[in-house]
Design an enzyme around this catalytic site. Structure first.
Site, mmCIF file in Angstrom:
data_model
loop_
_atom_site.group_PDB
_atom_site.id
_atom_site.type_symbol
_atom_site.label_atom_id
_atom_site.label_comp_id
_atom_site.label_asym_id
_atom_site.label_seq_id
_atom_site.Cartn_x
_atom_site.Cartn_y
_atom_site.Cartn_z
ATOM 1 N N GLY A 88 43.431 28.908 69.845
ATOM 2 C CA GLY A 88 43.028 27.629 69.244
ATOM 3 C C GLY A 88 44.111 26.580 69.414
ATOM 4 O O GLY A 88 45.279 26.855 69.153
ATOM 5 N N ARG B 63 40.238 30.957 75.962
ATOM 6 C CA ARG B 63 40.233 32.317 75.439
ATOM 7 C C ARG B 63 39.885 33.213 76.626
ATOM 8 O O ARG B 63 38.771 33.192 77.114
ATOM 9 C CB ARG B 63 39.253 32.459 74.277
ATOM 10 C CG ARG B 63 39.722 31.631 73.062
ATOM 11 C CD ARG B 63 39.192 32.143 71.752
ATOM 12 N NE ARG B 63 40.130 31.863 70.669
ATOM 13 C CZ ARG B 63 40.058 30.790 69.863
ATOM 14 N NH1 ARG B 63 39.110 29.898 70.023
ATOM 15 N NH2 ARG B 63 40.943 30.623 68.903
ATOM 16 N N ASP C 270 48.142 34.635 66.750
ATOM 17 C CA ASP C 270 48.402 36.085 66.825
ATOM 18 C C ASP C 270 47.804 36.727 68.073
ATOM 19 O O ASP C 270 48.395 37.648 68.644
ATOM 20 C CB ASP C 270 47.968 36.794 65.537
ATOM 21 C CG ASP C 270 46.493 36.611 65.236
ATOM 22 O OD1 ASP C 270 45.879 35.698 65.814
ATOM 23 O OD2 ASP C 270 45.951 37.398 64.434
ATOM 24 N N THR D 194 49.446 27.017 65.671
ATOM 25 C CA THR D 194 48.103 27.168 65.109
ATOM 26 C C THR D 194 48.038 26.360 63.822
ATOM 27 O O THR D 194 49.004 26.346 63.053
ATOM 28 C CB THR D 194 47.743 28.640 64.819
ATOM 29 O OG1 THR D 194 46.660 28.678 63.888
ATOM 30 C CG2 THR D 194 48.884 29.430 64.210
ATOM 31 N N ASP E 187 46.344 27.051 61.303
ATOM 32 C CA ASP E 187 45.983 27.892 60.154
ATOM 33 C C ASP E 187 47.172 28.367 59.303
ATOM 34 O O ASP E 187 46.981 28.799 58.175
ATOM 35 C CB ASP E 187 45.204 29.127 60.626
ATOM 36 C CG ASP E 187 43.957 28.744 61.407
ATOM 37 O OD1 ASP E 187 43.385 27.693 61.091
ATOM 38 O OD2 ASP E 187 43.565 29.493 62.315
ATOM 39 N N ASP F 94 48.710 31.080 59.648
ATOM 40 C CA ASP F 94 48.389 32.470 59.298
ATOM 41 C C ASP F 94 49.306 33.497 59.973
ATOM 42 O O ASP F 94 48.919 34.645 60.158
ATOM 43 C CB ASP F 94 46.909 32.759 59.624
ATOM 44 C CG ASP F 94 46.586 32.547 61.091
ATOM 45 O OD1 ASP F 94 47.435 32.007 61.828
ATOM 46 O OD2 ASP F 94 45.475 32.911 61.515
ATOM 47 N N ARG G 171 40.908 30.081 59.136
ATOM 48 C CA ARG G 171 40.567 31.496 59.413
ATOM 49 C C ARG G 171 40.728 32.297 58.123
ATOM 50 O O ARG G 171 40.204 31.912 57.101
ATOM 51 C CB ARG G 171 41.424 32.029 60.554
ATOM 52 C CG ARG G 171 40.984 31.452 61.898
ATOM 53 C CD ARG G 171 40.977 32.492 62.975
ATOM 54 N NE ARG G 171 42.289 32.586 63.589
ATOM 55 C CZ ARG G 171 42.535 33.233 64.726
ATOM 56 N NH1 ARG G 171 41.555 33.847 65.367
ATOM 57 N NH2 ARG G 171 43.733 33.264 65.225
HETATM 58 P P1 ADP Z 1 45.129 32.814 68.920
HETATM 59 O O1 ADP Z 1 46.296 32.948 69.814
HETATM 60 O O2 ADP Z 1 44.961 31.421 68.398
HETATM 61 O O3 ADP Z 1 45.087 33.886 67.846
HETATM 62 P P2 ADP Z 1 43.051 34.280 70.402
HETATM 63 O O4 ADP Z 1 42.923 35.389 69.420
HETATM 64 O O5 ADP Z 1 41.811 33.747 71.011
HETATM 65 O O6 ADP Z 1 43.808 33.005 69.801
HETATM 66 O O7 ADP Z 1 44.011 34.797 71.578
HETATM 67 C C1 ADP Z 1 44.351 33.941 72.650
HETATM 68 C C2 ADP Z 1 44.369 34.710 73.937
HETATM 69 O O8 ADP Z 1 45.389 35.702 73.901
HETATM 70 C C3 ADP Z 1 43.101 35.468 74.271
HETATM 71 O O9 ADP Z 1 42.118 34.644 74.834
HETATM 72 C C4 ADP Z 1 43.600 36.483 75.281
HETATM 73 O O10 ADP Z 1 43.769 35.897 76.550
HETATM 74 C C5 ADP Z 1 44.979 36.818 74.702
HETATM 75 N N1 ADP Z 1 44.887 38.030 73.870
HETATM 76 C C6 ADP Z 1 44.340 38.150 72.632
HETATM 77 N N2 ADP Z 1 44.372 39.408 72.200
HETATM 78 C C7 ADP Z 1 44.957 40.133 73.179
HETATM 79 C C8 ADP Z 1 45.286 41.511 73.343
HETATM 80 N N3 ADP Z 1 45.006 42.425 72.408
HETATM 81 N N4 ADP Z 1 45.892 41.871 74.506
HETATM 82 C C9 ADP Z 1 46.171 40.969 75.448
HETATM 83 N N5 ADP Z 1 45.871 39.665 75.348
HETATM 84 C C10 ADP Z 1 45.282 39.246 74.251
#
Ligand code: ADP
Length: 366
Positions: free
Chosen positions: A15, A76, A107, A129, A131, A133, A175
Site C-alpha cells: 500500500g 502487489r 509487513d 504505511t 496504518d 501497524d 487494517r
Molecule cells: P505491505 O507491504 O503494505 O504489507 P503487501 O502485503 O501487499 O503490502 O506486500 C507487498 C508485496 O510484498 C507483495 O505484493 C509481494 O510482492 C511481497 N510479499 C508479501 N508477502 C510475501 C512473502 N511471504 N514472501 C515474499 N514476498 C512477499
C-alpha cells in the site's frame, strides 16, 4: 565501511503512503554522496522480476520530497512469493550488478525483503504505511499525513452534522490497527471511537449520544477503525433507528439523531506528506543506506522514543504476531529469553497506551 557496494536498488511496495517519495529521495542522495549508484525499481518486486528500473540521479529525485503517492509506483506482486519469481528477481539484480536493496513498504514488503536477504541479497526495510501497524516502530512513514487527512475530512463532516443536528459514523483505514482511528477521534472531538485494541460498549455509546442530545448537543462523530469487522455501517443504522424510535415514543423530533455513514478509505492515502513524515522518511532513508554499506542486512529501520534504530525483520515479525496473537509454531524458539521478555514488555506498553488514549477520549466526551 564495506567497499563492495557499487550499486543499490530502491523500491516501494504494498500500500502506498505519503512520504515514500521523500524516503526514495533520501536513499538516493545518501547513496550517491557515499559514491554508490542507485537504481529505482518500478512497481515494487514486480519491477525486479520484469527488469523495470531506471538509474536514479540526484536530479531525478529532485522535486519529489513534497509529492504524495510513489513515483516509483507500487504493486502487489504475487509471483515474487514463489521461488521461481524470486529467482527471476535475483537474476535481474545480478545482471544490473545491484549489491543491495532498500525496500520501502509494510509487513508484506518486509517478508519479501527477508526472503531476498536469505538468498544472499543484502536488504534493508523502511516502514512506509499509513496504518502504523509495525509494532517495532513508534511511527511509520505516512501515518502522520494520513491522520491529518482524516482529521480534515472529519472536520468537514462535523460542519454539516452541526448544521443538520446529525451524527456521522466515519470508518477510517488502519487494517488491523486502531492508531489512525483513536488519534483522529481525539483530534476531531468525536463522541466515541471503535478500535480493535479496546473493547467497545455499543449500548453505552448510544446511551451517551442520547444523553448528550438531551443536553442539547447537535453534532456527533463516531470514528470506527476498518479493523473492527461488521461495525461502522451497522452502528450508524442502529444509532439512527434507536433514536428515531425514541423520538417517536417521546413525541419529540429533536431526539432523533439522524445518522449517516461515511467510509473515507483511499481518500486519506494520497496527498502532500506532512513535515514530520518528510523528516522521518529522510532520517530512515539515510540510515538504511548506512546500514547496507556497513554490511548489515535483514533489518528494518525504526523510530523509538525519537531515535532512529534498527530491528531484525524476523524479530519484528514475531513481535507483530505476538501482538496480534497469530504466532506460528516454532517462532518463539528462535528468539532468546531476553528478546521474548522485551517483546512482552513492548506489547504491554502498547496496550497500556491504547487504553490510556481511549480513556483520554472518554474524559473529554463525558
Ligand atoms: P505491505 O507491504 O503494505 O504489507 P503487501 O502485503 O501487499 O503490502 O506486500 C507487498 C508485496 O510484498 C507483495 O505484493 C509481494 O510482492 C511481497 N510479499 C508479501 N508477502 C510475501 C512473502 N511471504 N514472501 C515474499 N514476498 C512477499
Amino acid at each position: 565501511m564495506a567497499t563492495k557496494f557499487r550499486k543499490i536498488g530502491v523500491l516501494t511496495s504494498g500500500g502506498d503512503a505519503p512520504g515514500m517519495n521523500a524516503a526514495v529521495r533520501a536513499v538516493t542522495r545518501a547513496a550517491l554522496a557515499r559514491g554508490v549508484e542507485v537504481m529505482g525499481i518500478y512497481g515494487g518486486y514486480r519491477g525486479m522480476i520484469d527488469d523495470d528500473m531506471i538509474p536514479l540521479t540526484a536530479r531525478e529525485v529532485s522535486n519529489k520530497i513534497s509529492l504524495g503517492g510513489t513515483f516509483l509506483y507500487s504493486d502487489r506482486c504475487l509471483e515474487f512469493k514463489e521461488e521461481a519469481g524470486m529467482q527471476k528477481a535475483i537474476a535481474t539484480l545480478k545482471r544490473h550488478e545491484i549489491d543491495g536493496v532498500v525496500a520501502i513498504g509494510g509487513d508484506g514488503t518486509f517478508r519479501g525483503a527477508t526472503d531476498l536477504a536469505a538468498r544472499g541479497i543484502p536488504t534493508i526495510g523502511i516502514p512506509g504505511t499509513i496504518d502504523n501497524d509495525i509494532t517495532a516502530t513508534d511511527n511509520t512513514i505516512g501515518f502522520n499525513t494520513a491522520m491529518t487527512a482524516v482529521m480534515e475530512n472529519i472536520d468537514r463532516l462535523r460542519d454539516t452534522c452541526e448544521s443538520h443536528a446529525r451524527c456521522n459514523v466515519v470508518e477510517v483505514m488502519g487494517r488491523g490497527a486502531g492508531d489512525i482511528a483513536i488519534n483522529t477521534a481525539i483530534a476531531c472531538g468525536a463522541v466515541d471511537a471503535v478500535i480493535p485494541e479496546v473493547k467497545f460498549d455499543e449500548d453505552a455509546c448510544i446511551e451517551k449520544i442520547i444523553r448528550l442530545r438531551r443536553e442539547g448537543k447537535r453534532n456527533f462523530i463516531v470514528v470506527v477503525s476498518e479493523g473492527v469487522e461488521d461495525c461502522s455501517e451497522r452502528l450508524a443504522k442502529k444509532i439512527n433507528n434507536i433514536t428515531k424510535e425514541l423520538s417517536e415514543k417521546e413525541n419529540n423530533p429533536a431526539m432523533w439523531v439522524e445518522t449517516k455513514f461515511c467510509r473515507l478509505a483511499h481518500v486519506v492515502r494520497g496527498g502532500t506528506p506532512s513535515l514530520s513524515d518528510r523528516i522521518l522518511a529522510t532520517k530512515m532513508g539515510v540510515r538504511a543506506v548506512d546500514e547496507l554499506l556497513a554490511g548489515n542486512s535483514d533489518l528494518i529501520i525504526c523510530e523509538k522514543a525519537g531515535e532512529i534504530v534498527t530491528t531484525g525483520i524476523f524479530y519484528s515479525q514475531v513481535l507483530d504476531r505476538m501482538y496480534k496473537g497469530t504466532l506460528k509454531e516454532g517462532m518463539l524458539e528462535k528468539c532468546t529469553e531476553e528478546q521474548i521478555a522485551e517483546m512482552k514488555a513492548i506489547i504491554e506498553e502498547k496496550k497500556r497506551v491504547f487504553a490510556e488514549t481511549y480513556k483520554l477520549l472518554c474524559d473529554v466526551t463525558a
